[in-house]
Write an enzyme that holds these catalytic residues in place. Structure first.
Site, short mmCIF file in Angstrom:
data_model
loop_
_atom_site.label_atom_id
_atom_site.label_comp_id
_atom_site.label_asym_id
_atom_site.label_seq_id
_atom_site.Cartn_x
_atom_site.Cartn_y
_atom_site.Cartn_z
N SER A 4 -11.93 59.14 67.81
CA SER A 4 -11.29 60.44 68.08
C SER A 4 -12.02 61.16 69.20
CB SER A 4 -11.32 61.34 66.84
OG SER A 4 -10.68 60.73 65.75
N GLU B 155 -8.49 54.49 48.54
CA GLU B 155 -8.89 53.36 47.68
C GLU B 155 -10.41 53.22 47.67
OE1 GLU B 155 -6.57 53.17 50.09
OE2 GLU B 155 -4.76 52.97 48.89
N GLU C 222 -19.61 64.07 56.80
CA GLU C 222 -18.19 64.03 57.17
C GLU C 222 -17.33 64.32 55.93
OE1 GLU C 222 -16.66 60.22 58.54
OE2 GLU C 222 -15.01 61.22 59.58
N SER D 130 -15.91 52.78 63.75
CA SER D 130 -14.90 51.77 63.38
C SER D 130 -14.66 50.77 64.50
CB SER D 130 -13.55 52.45 63.07
OG SER D 130 -13.70 53.42 62.08
N GLN E 29 -17.35 59.82 67.55
CA GLN E 29 -18.00 58.95 66.57
C GLN E 29 -17.53 57.52 66.78
OE1 GLN E 29 -16.36 59.60 62.72
NE2 GLN E 29 -17.90 58.46 61.60
N GLY E 30 -18.41 56.65 67.24
CA GLY E 30 -18.04 55.25 67.50
C GLY E 30 -18.51 54.35 66.38
C1 LIG Z 1 -6.91 60.40 62.10
C2 LIG Z 1 -8.04 59.40 62.09
C3 LIG Z 1 -9.16 59.64 62.86
C4 LIG Z 1 -10.21 58.71 62.89
N1 LIG Z 1 -11.30 58.97 63.69
C5 LIG Z 1 -12.31 58.06 63.75
C6 LIG Z 1 -13.43 58.28 64.61
O1 LIG Z 1 -13.51 59.28 65.31
N2 LIG Z 1 -14.40 57.36 64.66
C7 LIG Z 1 -14.36 56.21 63.89
O2 LIG Z 1 -15.32 55.44 63.96
N3 LIG Z 1 -13.29 55.95 63.07
C8 LIG Z 1 -12.27 56.86 62.99
N4 LIG Z 1 -11.17 56.60 62.18
C9 LIG Z 1 -11.10 55.32 61.51
C10 LIG Z 1 -11.23 55.35 60.00
O3 LIG Z 1 -12.55 55.60 59.62
C11 LIG Z 1 -10.69 54.00 59.47
O4 LIG Z 1 -9.31 53.96 59.77
C12 LIG Z 1 -10.91 53.86 58.00
O5 LIG Z 1 -12.25 53.71 57.71
C13 LIG Z 1 -10.12 52.64 57.44
O6 LIG Z 1 -10.43 51.49 58.16
P1 LIG Z 1 -9.25 50.54 58.74
O7 LIG Z 1 -8.29 51.42 59.49
O8 LIG Z 1 -9.89 49.43 59.48
O9 LIG Z 1 -8.46 50.00 57.48
P2 LIG Z 1 -8.91 48.78 56.54
O10 LIG Z 1 -10.33 48.94 56.19
O11 LIG Z 1 -8.48 47.52 57.18
O12 LIG Z 1 -8.06 49.04 55.24
C14 LIG Z 1 -6.67 48.69 55.13
C15 LIG Z 1 -6.20 49.00 53.71
O13 LIG Z 1 -6.92 48.19 52.76
C16 LIG Z 1 -7.55 49.01 51.78
N5 LIG Z 1 -8.86 48.44 51.40
C17 LIG Z 1 -9.80 47.94 52.24
N6 LIG Z 1 -10.88 47.52 51.55
C18 LIG Z 1 -10.62 47.76 50.23
C19 LIG Z 1 -11.38 47.58 49.02
N7 LIG Z 1 -12.60 47.04 49.03
N8 LIG Z 1 -10.81 47.97 47.85
C20 LIG Z 1 -9.57 48.52 47.84
N9 LIG Z 1 -8.80 48.72 48.95
C21 LIG Z 1 -9.32 48.35 50.13
C22 LIG Z 1 -7.75 50.35 52.45
O14 LIG Z 1 -7.85 51.40 51.50
C23 LIG Z 1 -6.48 50.46 53.30
O15 LIG Z 1 -5.40 50.92 52.52
C24 LIG Z 1 -10.12 57.52 62.13
C25 LIG Z 1 -8.96 57.29 61.35
C26 LIG Z 1 -7.94 58.21 61.34
C27 LIG Z 1 -6.72 57.92 60.50
#
Ligand SMILES: Cc1cc2nc3c(=O)[nH]c(=O)nc-3n(C[C@H](O)[C@H](O)[C@H](O)COP(=O)(O)OP(=O)(O)OC[C@H]3O[C@@H](n4cnc5c(N)ncnc54)[C@H](O)[C@@H]3O)c2cc1C
Length: 397
Positions: A165, A381, A248, A133, A130-131
């Site tokens: 992933s 969150e 999902e 993020s 899944q591409g």
């Molecule tokens: C094990 C694992 C597997 C994954 N696999 C995939 C995958 O296969 N494909 C893919 O596309 N992605 C994947 N992801 C990515 C995942 O979807 C993102 O990590 C997730 O959406 C959070 O985005 P971010 O890491 O950029 O954090 P950010 O969005 O930068 O968030 C950072 C912090 O700020 C908080 N925050 C952000 N916005 C708000 C708001 N509006 N209100 C309150 N709090 C807020 C968040 O809750 C978090 O605590 C995976 C993640 C993990 C951990």
């Protein structure tokens, strides 16, 4: 929902049970609740396992028969999951394909896309990633910047994805790309299927806290993808992605919950064996309360999962209610990891490979992996925001 099983359903349970007793490979049995899925050698074993499950008619149980599924009822599906947990069997490998892309193509894809992709998802011949993020588009996914420009009958894609992933072993990926930057963020996004062997794609694994490298950075430079790979309409990929994300949260949470149940049953068995101060951990007044709370929480997850799946299998689109399951699952998952370290003690920190590691190091892996439970598939969150605003109707501020 009627929780009594009919004679036919009981017979189905017996069939599944005896099939699993005979067919779960010894090197995979009992390693289902917390083991790396990213190592290539393990992926090969899990591909073979999914093929075997498919041959017996146990993959895509909820998919319609016209797409190679079993067209099974919710009850059979639940029985199957319960028996998989009982047999400590690993889940099928191709989770993103089975639970996210498959249903999305059935809903929004063209007949040619269904014909080309669905069968190979079931057999794990083609693994999907899944591409979505990007470095600046996680919770705020609509901010994605990976650009696709039409050139003849191809899109040319440039940009970067992250946390993808299984990209290092995937044959295909479903990507969100920006095809129009002129309007609002949620508009101008397109959902497109990308052959991961296309020239211009480079994949860099990211090592995680668990020690494994299950997810990756994916760089796309002048990647030419046929325009016929667009799912749904150009610039309307946000709506398509919402379907995928709802699956999902809904179906995948149900599947993750099965792993959680397997771990809880294993932990309770361990608590009965682990002796300290003249009694077992299961006799400790504090620990037994914690184990009881986890059991109640697990049951709540199960019932909520039944409710969500019933909705999907009745042909209704998944609702925002799936967010409650995902949010609650991630809390219970992390609590379980903590209680496990209390029950097992310092041995819970020993990694796979040591003869002192209980359950082949799965508790160490579980505890570290659980840190990501409140992040993947929507952070806690963000899920609270969704529940507050879209389910409870609370004001945004
Ligand atoms: C094990 C694992 C597997 C994954 N696999 C995939 C995958 O296969 N494909 C893919 O596309 N992605 C994947 N992801 C990515 C995942 O979807 C993102 O990590 C997730 O959406 C959070 O985005 P971010 O890491 O950029 O954090 P950010 O969005 O930068 O968030 C950072 C912090 O700020 C908080 N925050 C952000 N916005 C708000 C708001 N509006 N209100 C309150 N709090 C807020 C968040 O809750 C978090 O605590 C995976 C993640 C993990 C951990």
């Amino acid at each position: 929902m009627d929780f009594d099983f009919t004679d036919a359903q009981q017979a189905f349970r017996r069939d599944v049970r005896s099939w699993l007793a005979e067919h779960v490979p010894a090197d995979l049995r009992g390693r289902g609740f917390a083991a790396s899925r990213g190592e290539r050698e393990h992926v090969t074993r899990l591909r073979a396992w999914q093929r075997r499950l498919h041959g017996a008619g146990y993959v895509g149980m909820d998919w319609p028969t016209e797409y190679g599924g079993r067209g099974a009822s919710i009850v059979e599906q639940i029985i199957f999951y319960e028996e998989m947990s009982r047999a400590e069997a690993p889940q099928p490998l191709n989770r993103s394909g089975l639970s996210m892309l498959g249903p999305t193509i059935m809903r929004h894809g063209t007949p040619a896309q269904r014909e080309r992709h669905l069968a190979k998802i079931l057999t794990a011949e083609e693994i999907w990633c899944q591409g979505f993020s990007e470095p600046n588009a996680g919770s705020d996914l609509a901010n994605l910047q990976t650009r696709a420009v039409l050139d003849g009958d191809h899109y040319v894609i440039d940009g970067q994805k992250v946390w993808t992933s299984m990209a290092h072993v995937a044959e295909w990926g479903f990507f969100l790309v920006r095809t129009d930057a002129s309007g609002a963020k949620h508009k101008g996004i397109t959902f497109i299927l990308v052959d991961m062997k296309t020239p211009g794609i480079s994949i860099r694994p990211l090592r995680q806290i668990t020690g494994e490298a299950e997810f990756n950075e994916v760089f796309l430079e002048n990647v030419r993808v046929p325009a016929s790979n667009v799912v749904g309409k150009v610039n309307e990929g946000w709506g398509v992605a919402l379907t995928t994300l709802a699956y999902e949260r809904d179906v995948l949470t149900m599947i993750r919950h099965i792993s959680l149940r397997t771990a809880l049953e294993r932990l309770i068995a361990r608590a009965k064996q682990t002796k300290r101060n003249g009694h077992t951990a299961a006799q400790d007044p504090v620990l037994r309360q914690k184990l009881a709370s986890l059991t109640i929480a697990e049951r709540c997850l199960q019932l909520n999962g039944y409710r969500s799946l019933t909705r999907i299998l009745k042909g209704m689109p998944p609702g925002p209610e799936g967010s409650t399951s995902k949010l609650f699952w991630s809390q219970v998952d992390q609590e379980l990891a903590e209680v496990a370290t209390e029950v097992i003690g310092p041995y819970s920190q020993i990694a796979a490979g040591s003869e002192w590691a209980p359950d082949e190091g799965q508790w160490q892996f579980y505890t570290l992996l659980a840190r990501g439970s409140g992040i993947r598939a929507g952070t806690s969150e963000i899920l609270r925001n969704i529940l507050g605003e879209r389910v409870l109707g609370l004001p945004k501020d």
